[in-house]
Write a protein that holds these residues in place. Structure first.
Motif, PDB file in Angstrom:
ATOM      1  N   ASP A 168       0.822  -1.210   0.000  1.00  0.00           N
ATOM      2  CA  ASP A 168       0.000   0.000   0.000  1.00  0.00           C
ATOM      3  C   ASP A 168       0.859   1.265   0.000  1.00  0.00           C
ATOM      4  OD1 ASP A 168      -1.590  -2.290   1.415  1.00  0.00           O
ATOM      5  OD2 ASP A 168      -3.084  -0.871   0.687  1.00  0.00           O
ATOM      6  N   PRO A 169       1.571   1.501  -1.113  1.00  0.00           N
ATOM      7  CA  PRO A 169       2.493   2.652  -1.153  1.00  0.00           C
ATOM      8  C   PRO A 169       1.751   3.973  -1.375  1.00  0.00           C
ATOM      9  CG  PRO A 169       2.612   1.418  -3.210  1.00  0.00           C
ATOM     10  CD  PRO A 169       1.594   0.730  -2.357  1.00  0.00           C
ATOM     11  N   MET A 170       1.295   4.572  -0.279  1.00  0.00           N
ATOM     12  CA  MET A 170       0.371   5.705  -0.350  1.00  0.00           C
ATOM     13  C   MET A 170       0.961   6.996  -0.886  1.00  0.00           C
ATOM     14  SD  MET A 170      -1.488   4.951   3.185  1.00  0.00           S
ATOM     15  CE  MET A 170      -0.027   4.115   3.692  1.00  0.00           C
ATOM     16  N   ALA A 171       2.304   7.113  -0.833  1.00  0.00           N
ATOM     17  CA  ALA A 171       2.901   8.369  -1.315  1.00  0.00           C
ATOM     18  C   ALA A 171       3.431   8.220  -2.730  1.00  0.00           C
ATOM     19  CB  ALA A 171       4.029   8.802  -0.379  1.00  0.00           C
ATOM     20  N   ASP A 172       3.151   7.084  -3.358  1.00  0.00           N
ATOM     21  CA  ASP A 172       3.714   6.841  -4.676  1.00  0.00           C
ATOM     22  C   ASP A 172       2.669   6.876  -5.781  1.00  0.00           C
ATOM     23  OD1 ASP A 172       6.594   6.362  -4.368  1.00  0.00           O
ATOM     24  OD2 ASP A 172       5.926   4.802  -2.982  1.00  0.00           O
TER      25      ASP A 172
ATOM     26  N   SER B  19      10.102  17.813  -4.048  1.00  0.00           N
ATOM     27  CA  SER B  19      10.001  19.066  -4.789  1.00  0.00           C
ATOM     28  C   SER B  19       8.577  19.485  -5.128  1.00  0.00           C
ATOM     29  CB  SER B  19      10.809  18.956  -6.080  1.00  0.00           C
ATOM     30  OG  SER B  19      10.231  17.967  -6.909  1.00  0.00           O
ATOM     31  N   ILE B  20       7.627  18.583  -4.999  1.00  0.00           N
ATOM     32  CA  ILE B  20       6.238  18.935  -5.355  1.00  0.00           C
ATOM     33  C   ILE B  20       5.306  18.532  -4.219  1.00  0.00           C
ATOM     34  CG2 ILE B  20       6.509  18.719  -7.867  1.00  0.00           C
ATOM     35  CD1 ILE B  20       5.353  15.814  -7.528  1.00  0.00           C
ATOM     36  N   THR B  21       4.138  19.187  -4.139  1.00  0.00           N
ATOM     37  CA  THR B  21       3.117  18.683  -3.222  1.00  0.00           C
ATOM     38  C   THR B  21       2.325  17.647  -3.997  1.00  0.00           C
ATOM     39  OG1 THR B  21       1.897  20.648  -3.822  1.00  0.00           O
ATOM     40  CG2 THR B  21       2.752  20.573  -1.609  1.00  0.00           C
ATOM     41  N   GLY B  22       2.732  16.416  -3.865  1.00  0.00           N
ATOM     42  CA  GLY B  22       2.058  15.363  -4.606  1.00  0.00           C
ATOM     43  C   GLY B  22       2.766  14.053  -4.400  1.00  0.00           C
ATOM     44  N   ILE B  23       2.433  13.088  -5.239  1.00  0.00           N
ATOM     45  CA  ILE B  23       3.021  11.762  -5.126  1.00  0.00           C
ATOM     46  C   ILE B  23       4.142  11.618  -6.145  1.00  0.00           C
ATOM     47  CG2 ILE B  23       0.989  10.668  -4.149  1.00  0.00           C
ATOM     48  CD1 ILE B  23       0.116   9.889  -6.936  1.00  0.00           C
TER      49      ILE B  23
END
Lengths: 408, 265
Positions: free
Chosen positions: B57-61, B179-183
């Motif tokens: 469950d790689p939630m930040a990817d 570097s970004i607000t995101g995955i």
């Protein structure tokens, strides 16, 4: 039970601690990008906790829009049929949108508004939380995106259509088994990507702190009403409370106001799917072990390598490999006991309740009812048992028909 | 023993260039192929290696790394295998820093003390745990300190000065600037927007700074290299590995890609 398991001041109701821990459970296991946002939700929640204007708006809408308080109903036919304990149903299936989910959605969207957020996201399994979220978003004119597993979209078509009618944007999630866990992963990914304008309305008493406490507090309207209603009817508190558990929000909402009343026994009922020994179930407490997922430490279904495994239940709303962290703590401390009920047992309860009470229950509380059917016959007639009828079964008729071999 | 991470940054400084950090998921698409890719990375120009510990469950990817993780798990990747791969890598390479990256649950289930001890013994130098903010990481930092491993912390565009202080306390190795607000593997980072943030960060810490998330091409990497000490490339490399799995690329294609990235720095 160990003293260590108790929170401060000898109470079961004082948790979580400042960092959002219930004993070793709970916490804030999220990506750094989300931390400032989680902290701001916590601050906003603390601000409204003692703000009468917030709660006045909440209770007014709970009354006029949801239809609270929901009745406490003496289920005479069921009581007679089982021939033991006196059985009451807390009728949260009569709420607007048909389940307890909307209590929490109303609270969270009022908080989101106060925080100046302009977009709402949510995950959904059975679709009840999605419908409830889409409903409050329609009410408050907020754009709303619902993440739903592709498998669940297939088995919950009526709720998908309801959400669309309410104006929600539905995102099908195909990763994993395409169920609730995967929908929650995707909602978290969306949130990381839209931290400025978006509020995530989590549907159960799980996730990073402050969600487990916040959802519990919004759902505690259930237990607080029961306390008043049963005292009026019976002149005393109930002997036993029973509720089904997926993530555990309806159960914690019913239980929490009674945790410090030692005479009140409580039973949470998990979904045993095809049976606990088959490995195909959704009973995190009975068949899992502590781990970290979706922002909190709690009991999880997982393999020996710490990979999360897929849950199975006939009920999409219970089909989740985790459970709210406060339940994990209440389980370890022994204050609440937890049982598990199979798909078949739930299906039997579903049919019996429909026939003899004229109430078609959702498959979720059918699990709670199946456990009531197991224990009530052996209890004395003056034993007062309150079960949370947390959702109605209209959404489940297709699943049930299929199981019974009926073509609609 | 010399700390490989510190030594490598010192070498890079002497050469006056930014380092290349390459990410692959351990066991993707299978153990043998993954080991071959891993072993070749230094020769192809990787200055640091991030070895992903696959998680369900790689939630930040984003999708690229989700798929990489899943391919590895489908091929029966597990923590024991990841550590064995590190050990095999160390047989022929004693200089390239090796950093494990992943989510907390597989570490927690393995046992934090056992994990830290065995990771160190396997030749691992540092660790990045995506879903373990400073508020929760004490149960891991203590065993890591005892074992002599660096805990590399993440800083994001949403990190304010208060949090920065919390994060810097106890941070080791280098800082990983998201570097970004995101995955991972989604939006592209913008150098002009990042520069003031990096300048601000430099005033608060002496730790080297690597930039990751949203850097895809050699030209992206070259632009980023001007403002930081190392550039992390993950999703675009694992996409090539995905194509190996599908049969349209070979292990040599990863080498070619890494060489091109390295030459751009």
């Amino acid at each position: 039970m160990s003293e260590q398991a108790q929170q401060t001041s000898n109470s079961y109701r004082s948790g979580p601690d400042e960092r959002g821990h219930f004993g070793i459970y709970g916490g804030r296991y999220v990506a750094e990008t989300l931390m400032p946002l989680i902290l701001s939700v916590e601050k906003a929640y603390k601000d409204i906790e003692d703000d009468p204007s917030f709660w006045s708006e909440f209770y007014t809408l709970a009354r006029d829009y949801i239809g609270r308080p929901s009745p406490l109903y003496l289920a005479q036919a069921m009581t007679k049929h089982l021939g033991g304990a006196k059985i009451y149903f807390k009728r949260d299936e009569l709420n607007h949108t048909g389940a307890h989910k909307i209590n929490n959605c109303l609270g969270q969207i009022l908080l989101a508004k106060r925080m100046g957020k302009t977009r709402i996201i949510a995950e959904t399994g059975a679709g009840q939380h999605g419908v409830a979220t889409a409903t409050v978003c329609a009410l408050f004119d907020m754009p709303c995106t619902i993440f739903m597993g592709a498998t669940d979209i297939e088995r919950q078509k009526p709720n998908v259509f309801r959400m669309k009618l309410l104006g929600a944007d539905i995102r099908a999630v195909t990763s994993g088994a395409g169920t609730l866990k995967d929908a929650m992963n995707e909602a978290l990914r969306d949130w990381v990507s839209h931290v400025d304008d978006t509020f995530y309305i989590i549907g159960t008493a799980a996730g990073p702190h402050p969600y487990p406490a916040m959802v519990r507090d919004f759902q505690s309207v259930i237990g607080n009403e029961v306390r008043e209603q049963i005292t009026e009817r019976e002149g005393r508190l109930p002997d036993t409370l029973i509720a089904c558990i997926g993530g555990g929000s309806n159960a914690i909402g019913l239980f929490h106001p009674f945790l410090d009343d030692p005479g009140v026994a409580m039973i949470g009922v998990e979904a045993a799917g095809y049976g606990l020994d088959t490995g195909q179930h959704a009973a995190s407490l009975s068949g899992g072990k502590p781990g970290v997922l979706h922002g909190n430490r709690t009991y999880l279904l997982q393999n020996e390598d710490g990979q999360i495994t897929e849950a199975h239940s006939i009920s999409a709303g219970l089909d989740y490999p985790g459970i709210g962290p406060e339940h994990s703590w209440l389980h370890d401390s022994g204050r609440v006991s937890y049982a598990a009920v199979t798909d078949d047992e739930a299906l039997e309860a579903f049919q019996l309740c429909s026939k003899i009470e004229g109430i078609i229950p959702a498959l979720e509380p059918s699990h709670a009812l199946a456990h009531v059917m197991k224990i009530a016959p052996d209890l004395p007639a003056d034993h007062v048992l309150v079960m949370n009828m947390c959702g109605r079964g209209d959404k489940d008729i297709f699943t049930v028909a299929d199981k019974l071999g009926v073509t609609l | 023993m010399v700390n490989r991470i510190a030594q490598r940054f010192a070498d890079l400084k002497a050469q006056n260039r930014a380092g290349l950090v390459t990410f692959i998921s351990a066991g993707d698409p299978d153990r043998d192929t993954s080991q071959a890719i891993l072993n070749d990375l230094p020769e192809n120009g990787a200055d640091f290696i991030e070895l992903g510990m696959p998680f369900s469950d790689p939630m930040a990817d984003g999708l690229a790394i989700q798929h990489a993780s899943q391919r590895a798990l489908n091929a029966h990747a597990c923590m024991t295998q990841t550590l064995q791969m590190a050990k095999s890598f160390r047989v022929n390479d004693t200089k390239t820093p090796l950093i494990l990256m992943g989510y907390f649950n597989p570490i927690y289930i393995y046992g934090t003390e056992r994990f830290a001890k065995e990771a160190k013994e396997s030749g691992v130098d540092g660790l990045i745990v995506v879903d373990l903010p400073p508020e929760e990481d004490q149960e891991l930092t203590d065993p890591m300190r005892d074992a002599g491993l660096d805990l590399i912390r993440l800083i994001t565009p949403t990190t304010d000065d208060d949090r920065l202080e919390t994060i810097l306390k106890g941070a080791g190795g280098f800082l990983y600037y998201v570097s970004i607000t995101g995955i991972t593997g989604t939006a592209s980072a913008n150098v002009d927007q990042l520069k003031p943030r990096l300048d601000h960060l430099r005033r608060k810490t002496d730790l080297p700074i690597a930039i990751g998330f949203g850097i895809k091409t050699a030209s992206d990497a070259a632009a980023m290299a001007r403002i930081c000490d190392a550039v992390v490339i993950g999703s675009s490399i694992v996409e090539t590995i995905g194509a190996i799995h599908d049969g349209s690329k070979t292990v040599q294609d990863v080498g070619t890609q890494v060489k091109a990235l390295r030459n751009a720095l």
